[in-house]
Motif scaffolding. Sequence first.
Motif, PDB file in Angstrom:
ATOM      1  N   TYR A 153       0.829  -1.206   0.000  1.00 53.65           N
ATOM      2  CA  TYR A 153       0.000   0.000   0.000  1.00 53.65           C
ATOM      3  C   TYR A 153       0.863   1.255   0.000  1.00 53.65           C
ATOM      4  O   TYR A 153       0.479   2.275  -0.572  1.00 53.65           O
ATOM      5  N   VAL A 154       1.988   1.205   0.697  1.00 56.24           N
ATOM      6  CA  VAL A 154       3.045   2.214   0.617  1.00 56.24           C
ATOM      7  C   VAL A 154       4.344   1.425   0.539  1.00 56.24           C
ATOM      8  O   VAL A 154       4.518   0.462   1.286  1.00 56.24           O
ATOM      9  N   PRO A 155       5.278   1.769  -0.359  1.00 58.11           N
ATOM     10  CA  PRO A 155       6.485   0.951  -0.523  1.00 58.11           C
ATOM     11  C   PRO A 155       7.237   0.740   0.786  1.00 58.11           C
ATOM     12  O   PRO A 155       7.495   1.693   1.531  1.00 58.11           O
ATOM     13  N   LEU A 156       7.584  -0.524   1.061  1.00 57.15           N
ATOM     14  CA  LEU A 156       8.294  -0.868   2.287  1.00 57.15           C
ATOM     15  C   LEU A 156       8.985  -2.213   2.115  1.00 57.15           C
ATOM     16  O   LEU A 156       8.427  -3.141   1.542  1.00 57.15           O
ATOM     17  N   GLY A 157      10.198  -2.301   2.607  1.00 63.70           N
ATOM     18  CA  GLY A 157      10.941  -3.556   2.679  1.00 63.70           C
ATOM     19  C   GLY A 157      11.874  -3.482   3.858  1.00 63.70           C
ATOM     20  O   GLY A 157      11.821  -2.542   4.659  1.00 63.70           O
ATOM     21  N   GLY A 158      12.745  -4.476   3.966  1.00 64.07           N
ATOM     22  CA  GLY A 158      13.693  -4.425   5.066  1.00 64.07           C
ATOM     23  C   GLY A 158      14.526  -5.669   5.212  1.00 64.07           C
ATOM     24  O   GLY A 158      14.364  -6.656   4.476  1.00 64.07           O
ATOM     25  N   VAL A 159      15.421  -5.612   6.185  1.00 66.92           N
ATOM     26  CA  VAL A 159      16.303  -6.716   6.540  1.00 66.92           C
ATOM     27  C   VAL A 159      16.126  -6.996   8.022  1.00 66.92           C
ATOM     28  O   VAL A 159      16.237  -6.080   8.844  1.00 66.92           O
ATOM     29  N   VAL A 160      15.824  -8.242   8.359  1.00 70.00           N
ATOM     30  CA  VAL A 160      15.784  -8.669   9.753  1.00 70.00           C
ATOM     31  C   VAL A 160      17.158  -9.245  10.081  1.00 70.00           C
ATOM     32  O   VAL A 160      17.659 -10.112   9.359  1.00 70.00           O
ATOM     33  N   ILE A 161      17.754  -8.782  11.180  1.00 73.99           N
ATOM     34  CA  ILE A 161      19.184  -8.980  11.423  1.00 73.99           C
ATOM     35  C   ILE A 161      19.395  -9.760  12.709  1.00 73.99           C
ATOM     36  O   ILE A 161      18.820  -9.437  13.752  1.00 73.99           O
ATOM     37  N   SER A 162      20.259 -10.776  12.636  1.00 74.94           N
ATOM     38  CA  SER A 162      20.593 -11.556  13.823  1.00 74.94           C
ATOM     39  C   SER A 162      21.471 -10.738  14.766  1.00 74.94           C
ATOM     40  O   SER A 162      22.101  -9.753  14.365  1.00 74.94           O
ATOM     41  N   GLN A 163      21.524 -11.176  16.003  1.00 71.36           N
ATOM     42  CA  GLN A 163      22.337 -10.460  16.991  1.00 71.36           C
ATOM     43  C   GLN A 163      23.800 -10.426  16.592  1.00 71.36           C
ATOM     44  O   GLN A 163      24.493  -9.420  16.785  1.00 71.36           O
ATOM     45  N   ARG A 164      24.296 -11.532  16.024  1.00 71.22           N
ATOM     46  CA  ARG A 164      25.714 -11.588  15.634  1.00 71.22           C
ATOM     47  C   ARG A 164      26.034 -10.525  14.594  1.00 71.22           C
ATOM     48  O   ARG A 164      27.057  -9.827  14.694  1.00 71.22           O
ATOM     49  N   ILE A 165      25.168 -10.389  13.592  1.00 69.74           N
ATOM     50  CA  ILE A 165      25.411  -9.390  12.546  1.00 69.74           C
ATOM     51  C   ILE A 165      25.211  -7.986  13.105  1.00 69.74           C
ATOM     52  O   ILE A 165      26.030  -7.078  12.889  1.00 69.74           O
ATOM     53  N   ALA A 166      24.135  -7.785  13.855  1.00 72.43           N
ATOM     54  CA  ALA A 166      23.834  -6.444  14.379  1.00 72.43           C
ATOM     55  C   ALA A 166      24.921  -5.955  15.314  1.00 72.43           C
ATOM     56  O   ALA A 166      25.279  -4.762  15.305  1.00 72.43           O
ATOM     57  N   SER A 167      25.482  -6.859  16.129  1.00 73.26           N
ATOM     58  CA  SER A 167      26.467  -6.426  17.127  1.00 73.26           C
ATOM     59  C   SER A 167      27.747  -5.911  16.484  1.00 73.26           C
ATOM     60  O   SER A 167      28.477  -5.116  17.095  1.00 73.26           O
ATOM     61  N   HIS A 168      28.027  -6.345  15.266  1.00 74.41           N
ATOM     62  CA  HIS A 168      29.215  -5.849  14.563  1.00 74.41           C
ATOM     63  C   HIS A 168      29.153  -4.337  14.421  1.00 74.41           C
ATOM     64  O   HIS A 168      30.203  -3.661  14.419  1.00 74.41           O
TER      65      HIS A 168
END
Length: 482
Positions: free
Chosen positions: A316-331
């Motif tokens: 309905y309105v453009p949207l996407g994303g990436v769901v990130i694991s703790q290991r990747i996010a903590s970097h």
Amino acid sequence: MTDTLTTDTLTTETQATDAAAATYADRHGTRHPLPDLDADARVRADDRAHVFHSWSAQALIDPLPIAAGEGSTFWDYAGNAYLDFSSQLVNLNLGHQHPDLVAAIHAQAGRLATIQPSMANDVRGELARRIAEVAPGDLDKVFFTNGGADANEYAVRMARAVTGRRKVLSMYRSYHGGTATAISLTGDPRRWANEPSDGSVAHFLGPYAYRSSFHAESSEQETERALAHLEQVVTLEGAGTIAAIILESVVGTNGVLVPPPGYLEGVRELCDRHGIVYIADEVMVGFGRVGEWFAVNHFGVVPDLITFAKGVNSGYVPLGGVVISQRIASHFDTVAFQGGLTYSGHPLACAAGVATFEVFERDGILERVRDLGVRVVEPRLRAMAERHPSVGEVRGLGLFWAIELVRDPASREPLVPFNASGPDAAPMAAVAAACKRAGLWPFVHFNRLHVAPPLVISEDDLVRGLDVIDRALDIADGYVAS
């Protein structure tokens, strides 16, 4: 849930519908009855004069002007109704004009239409939390994008930053988007005209039991041999050079290929063994399409990154994303992530996403999709396969299925050649035209019909759409070698 605008007046061999059953609103909000051929002419003229369309030779197309949509149906300006069996581009999971999504966008626009991504926002944060709650394992952070292609671009960028490696592996039978790295990741022919682009991408063959590249005679052999092939590619490309392997959890446009048991688990183990990031592309199959929030949940696999778009708010309105694991996010806790978008987590898009979660939970959408897939779609498609010699195989999950059409059931020769166009594609064009004459808008790709209606489709409409496909397959049968 049933469609508010009735389509009971559709005939089987014409697009006729009771014109009084449908109206459309112009951009000022004034409602007009259908048909409205003057409006059709105006829309068509502006489109042909000024709109440049994707993936098309501009002078060879004639896009259909659409006046209105509601539930599982949309109308053209001539008053013809079409049952939307493709959910537009497999994104309209909650159907056209869902009142809850429209109301959420309206309410959000009235209180805060937009805010930059560096600031905290209530609906952005709530949607991220809700996504994290249904994601597997420790995937707890969400980076919002404008759609699926840039979600895959950023997932690859994260993997490269964390591993310090450059190379990415993806399947030949895949589509990951039209931007630079995403089109390089794509395996299907849309990549060809865009090469060279990102030279650090290599492709491999994924499992496809019906047309096994590995001469497998069972799903177990297909899994074993496909994984052995992937491991060989990893070895020959250099495991220490590979940042990520990206896979569509269920291959979408390129065949609705459901991975055989054990395959995704084997990819996970291979990635763990070599320090490779596993990216699950769920742009098409996430948010209920196969009866799960994310398709990987069906297979019990936890990737490092999940990319999404489409069904998160039905586009309905453009949207996407990436769901990130703790290991990747903590970097990136103390190292800046080098990426961003002006419209990342746009409040209007996120408000529709939050409403999507509320509708799914209130209306039992996941359970409904699983039920309709098992009880209605699968048995009906398997019956078609028994009755129509042109049907080589049917396969799928939930409300996401493919009907693969052949000229010869024994040799499995496709009804049309790979990447066929023009006269070579005429048999599939004839099947699609029969569906449209009967009031159904199909999803056609190469030699396949895909079944991907909105997840809110009524059971009666689902059965009616399958009836239309059943009759259209008589045309495909006419091309089967006698």
